[in-house]
Design an enzyme around this catalytic site. Structure first.
Site, PDB file in Angstrom:
ATOM      1  N   PRO A  21       0.793  -1.230   0.000  1.00 46.54           N
ATOM      2  CA  PRO A  21       0.000   0.000   0.000  1.00 46.54           C
ATOM      3  C   PRO A  21       0.825   1.280   0.000  1.00 46.54           C
ATOM      4  O   PRO A  21       1.846   1.364   0.694  1.00 46.54           O
ATOM      5  CB  PRO A  21      -0.847  -0.103   1.272  1.00 46.54           C
ATOM      6  CG  PRO A  21      -0.157  -1.116   2.113  1.00 46.54           C
ATOM      7  CD  PRO A  21       0.493  -2.073   1.168  1.00 46.54           C
ATOM      8  N   ASN A  22       0.358   2.212  -0.779  1.00 45.51           N
ATOM      9  CA  ASN A  22       0.894   3.576  -0.877  1.00 45.51           C
ATOM     10  C   ASN A  22       2.233   3.671  -1.616  1.00 45.51           C
ATOM     11  O   ASN A  22       2.748   4.768  -1.831  1.00 45.51           O
ATOM     12  CB  ASN A  22       1.006   4.226   0.525  1.00 45.51           C
ATOM     13  CG  ASN A  22      -0.333   4.279   1.217  1.00 45.51           C
ATOM     14  OD1 ASN A  22      -1.298   4.787   0.631  1.00 45.51           O
ATOM     15  ND2 ASN A  22      -0.438   3.748   2.422  1.00 45.51           N
TER      16      ASN A  22
ATOM     17  N   ARG B 235       5.217  10.819  -2.577  1.00 46.24           N
ATOM     18  CA  ARG B 235       4.879  10.520  -1.194  1.00 46.24           C
ATOM     19  C   ARG B 235       6.061  10.833  -0.260  1.00 46.24           C
ATOM     20  O   ARG B 235       7.140  10.249  -0.428  1.00 46.24           O
ATOM     21  CB  ARG B 235       4.542   9.026  -1.084  1.00 46.24           C
ATOM     22  CG  ARG B 235       4.317   8.546   0.316  1.00 46.24           C
ATOM     23  CD  ARG B 235       4.325   7.024   0.381  1.00 46.24           C
ATOM     24  NE  ARG B 235       4.006   6.583   1.728  1.00 46.24           N
ATOM     25  CZ  ARG B 235       4.190   5.367   2.192  1.00 46.24           C
ATOM     26  NH1 ARG B 235       4.672   4.430   1.394  1.00 46.24           N
ATOM     27  NH2 ARG B 235       3.896   5.050   3.426  1.00 46.24           N
TER      28      ARG B 235
ATOM     29  N   TYR C 167      11.105   8.951   1.441  1.00 48.11           N
ATOM     30  CA  TYR C 167      11.171   7.930   0.401  1.00 48.11           C
ATOM     31  C   TYR C 167      11.859   8.375  -0.899  1.00 48.11           C
ATOM     32  O   TYR C 167      11.963   7.582  -1.840  1.00 48.11           O
ATOM     33  CB  TYR C 167       9.756   7.422   0.084  1.00 48.11           C
ATOM     34  CG  TYR C 167       9.063   6.822   1.294  1.00 48.11           C
ATOM     35  CD1 TYR C 167       9.526   5.643   1.861  1.00 48.11           C
ATOM     36  CD2 TYR C 167       7.967   7.452   1.896  1.00 48.11           C
ATOM     37  CE1 TYR C 167       8.915   5.091   2.989  1.00 48.11           C
ATOM     38  CE2 TYR C 167       7.345   6.910   3.014  1.00 48.11           C
ATOM     39  CZ  TYR C 167       7.824   5.732   3.555  1.00 48.11           C
ATOM     40  OH  TYR C 167       7.232   5.191   4.664  1.00 48.11           O
TER      41      TYR C 167
ATOM     42  N   ASN D  29       8.118  -5.460  -0.441  1.00 46.72           N
ATOM     43  CA  ASN D  29       7.940  -4.308   0.439  1.00 46.72           C
ATOM     44  C   ASN D  29       6.449  -4.238   0.723  1.00 46.72           C
ATOM     45  O   ASN D  29       5.671  -3.751  -0.093  1.00 46.72           O
ATOM     46  CB  ASN D  29       8.430  -3.014  -0.221  1.00 46.72           C
ATOM     47  CG  ASN D  29       8.364  -1.834   0.746  1.00 46.72           C
ATOM     48  OD1 ASN D  29       7.736  -1.923   1.805  1.00 46.72           O
ATOM     49  ND2 ASN D  29       9.008  -0.740   0.382  1.00 46.72           N
TER      50      ASN D  29
ATOM     51  N   ALA E 269       2.850  -0.715   5.060  1.00 46.23           N
ATOM     52  CA  ALA E 269       2.332  -0.749   6.429  1.00 46.23           C
ATOM     53  C   ALA E 269       1.802  -2.124   6.828  1.00 46.23           C
ATOM     54  O   ALA E 269       1.741  -2.448   8.023  1.00 46.23           O
ATOM     55  CB  ALA E 269       1.246   0.311   6.595  1.00 46.23           C
TER      56      ALA E 269
ATOM     57  N   GLU F  79      12.368  -9.405   2.668  1.00 42.02           N
ATOM     58  CA  GLU F  79      11.618  -8.223   3.125  1.00 42.02           C
ATOM     59  C   GLU F  79      12.462  -6.972   2.864  1.00 42.02           C
ATOM     60  O   GLU F  79      13.651  -6.942   3.193  1.00 42.02           O
ATOM     61  CB  GLU F  79      11.344  -8.357   4.629  1.00 42.02           C
ATOM     62  CG  GLU F  79      10.641  -7.151   5.230  1.00 42.02           C
ATOM     63  CD  GLU F  79      10.474  -7.264   6.747  1.00 42.02           C
ATOM     64  OE1 GLU F  79      10.789  -8.330   7.332  1.00 42.02           O
ATOM     65  OE2 GLU F  79      10.041  -6.266   7.350  1.00 42.02           O
TER      66      GLU F  79
ATOM     67  N   HIS G 145      12.576  -2.549   2.916  1.00 39.88           N
ATOM     68  CA  HIS G 145      12.029  -1.225   3.237  1.00 39.88           C
ATOM     69  C   HIS G 145      12.973  -0.175   2.699  1.00 39.88           C
ATOM     70  O   HIS G 145      14.198  -0.309   2.834  1.00 39.88           O
ATOM     71  CB  HIS G 145      11.840  -1.051   4.741  1.00 39.88           C
ATOM     72  CG  HIS G 145      10.933  -2.079   5.311  1.00 39.88           C
ATOM     73  ND1 HIS G 145       9.578  -2.054   5.105  1.00 39.88           N
ATOM     74  CD2 HIS G 145      11.189  -3.200   6.018  1.00 39.88           C
ATOM     75  CE1 HIS G 145       9.033  -3.111   5.667  1.00 39.88           C
ATOM     76  NE2 HIS G 145       9.997  -3.831   6.234  1.00 39.88           N
ATOM     77  N   ILE G 146      12.392   0.849   2.130  1.00 37.59           N
ATOM     78  CA  ILE G 146      13.179   1.966   1.599  1.00 37.59           C
ATOM     79  C   ILE G 146      13.818   2.737   2.753  1.00 37.59           C
ATOM     80  O   ILE G 146      15.000   3.067   2.726  1.00 37.59           O
ATOM     81  CB  ILE G 146      12.274   2.884   0.751  1.00 37.59           C
ATOM     82  CG1 ILE G 146      11.706   2.104  -0.441  1.00 37.59           C
ATOM     83  CG2 ILE G 146      13.030   4.129   0.292  1.00 37.59           C
ATOM     84  CD1 ILE G 146      10.503   2.766  -1.097  1.00 37.59           C
TER      85      ILE G 146
ATOM     86  N   ARG H  84      12.469   5.095  12.985  1.00 39.14           N
ATOM     87  CA  ARG H  84      11.240   5.873  12.877  1.00 39.14           C
ATOM     88  C   ARG H  84      10.320   5.616  14.082  1.00 39.14           C
ATOM     89  O   ARG H  84      10.819   5.345  15.171  1.00 39.14           O
ATOM     90  CB  ARG H  84      10.575   5.551  11.533  1.00 39.14           C
ATOM     91  CG  ARG H  84      11.487   5.892  10.345  1.00 39.14           C
ATOM     92  CD  ARG H  84      10.858   5.546   9.021  1.00 39.14           C
ATOM     93  NE  ARG H  84       9.664   6.343   8.769  1.00 39.14           N
ATOM     94  CZ  ARG H  84       8.798   6.099   7.787  1.00 39.14           C
ATOM     95  NH1 ARG H  84       9.008   5.079   6.966  1.00 39.14           N
ATOM     96  NH2 ARG H  84       7.736   6.861   7.619  1.00 39.14           N
TER      97      ARG H  84
HETATM   98  C1  DQA Z   1       8.093   1.181   4.215  1.00 39.80           C
HETATM   99  C2  DQA Z   1       8.085   1.417   5.725  1.00 39.80           C
HETATM  100  C3  DQA Z   1       6.707   1.156   6.308  1.00 39.80           C
HETATM  101  O1  DQA Z   1       6.718   1.380   7.692  1.00 39.80           O
HETATM  102  C4  DQA Z   1       5.698   2.097   5.665  1.00 39.80           C
HETATM  103  O2  DQA Z   1       4.404   1.816   6.161  1.00 39.80           O
HETATM  104  C5  DQA Z   1       5.741   2.064   4.186  1.00 39.80           C
HETATM  105  C6  DQA Z   1       7.034   2.010   3.514  1.00 39.80           C
HETATM  106  C7  DQA Z   1       9.459   1.520   3.578  1.00 39.80           C
HETATM  107  O3  DQA Z   1       9.675   1.105   2.455  1.00 39.80           O
HETATM  108  O4  DQA Z   1      10.287   2.214   4.190  1.00 39.80           O
HETATM  109  O5  DQA Z   1       4.710   2.151   3.520  1.00 39.80           O
HETATM  110  O6  DQA Z   1       7.846  -0.196   3.980  1.00 39.80           O
END
Ligand code: DQA
Length: 142
Positions: free
Chosen positions: A9-10, A17, A22, A71, A74, A95, A97-98, A104
């Protein structure tokens, strides 16, 4: 060698964003450069904002592909369904994450899916995806 990047998502909004977190690159642009860098790897990309669609895709590719770069956005922090799905498939999942989720908010420190993943790469910006592709291709060499 077949690897798929799956974004949750997102992450369709990368580029606009929260650019301070990011970056400013879109996934489409980044994915293009990644494909050019690894001409010998069949790289695919899938994104969905919908948890069930992510699960459907994981089940679809998760018995035949060499690796999955996930990725989960959330859903990383909440989804037992994704955890169960990663456990159910046989393709290794990395797994990604950017951002560095450990630097955080506290709620980002817990990954629901991490126990079922082969490993985690985070905090290297978009390059986190490439590092995961590298890890999978090295793994596949044995
Ligand atoms: C994320 C980190 C997550 O906590 C967040 O909800 C994202 C992006 C990252 O790529 O840093 O949507 O997965």
């Amino acid at each position: 060698m077949k690897i798929i990047i799956i974004n949750g998502p997102n992450l369709n909004l990368l580029g606009t964003r929260e650019p301070n977190v990011y970056g400013t690159q879109t996934m489409e642009t980044y994915f293009q450069t990644l494909k050019e860098r690894y001409p010998d790897i069949v790289l695919e990309y899938f994104q969905s904002n919908v948890e069930g669609e992510l699960i459907n895709k994981l089940q679809q590719v998760g018995f035949t592909y060499n690796g999955i770069v996930l990725n989960a956005g959330a859903y990383t922090h909440t989804s037992i369904a994704l955890l169960d799905c990663i456990k159910a498939i046989t393709t290794p999942v990395v797994e990604v994450h950017i951002s560095n989720v450990n630097s955080r908010e506290d709620f980002r420190r817990h990954s629901m899916i991490a126990p079922a993943c082969r490993g985690t790469i985070q905090g290297f910006g978009m390059d986190s995806y490439r590092l995961a592709v590298e890890a999978i291709s090295e793994m596949a060499k044995g």
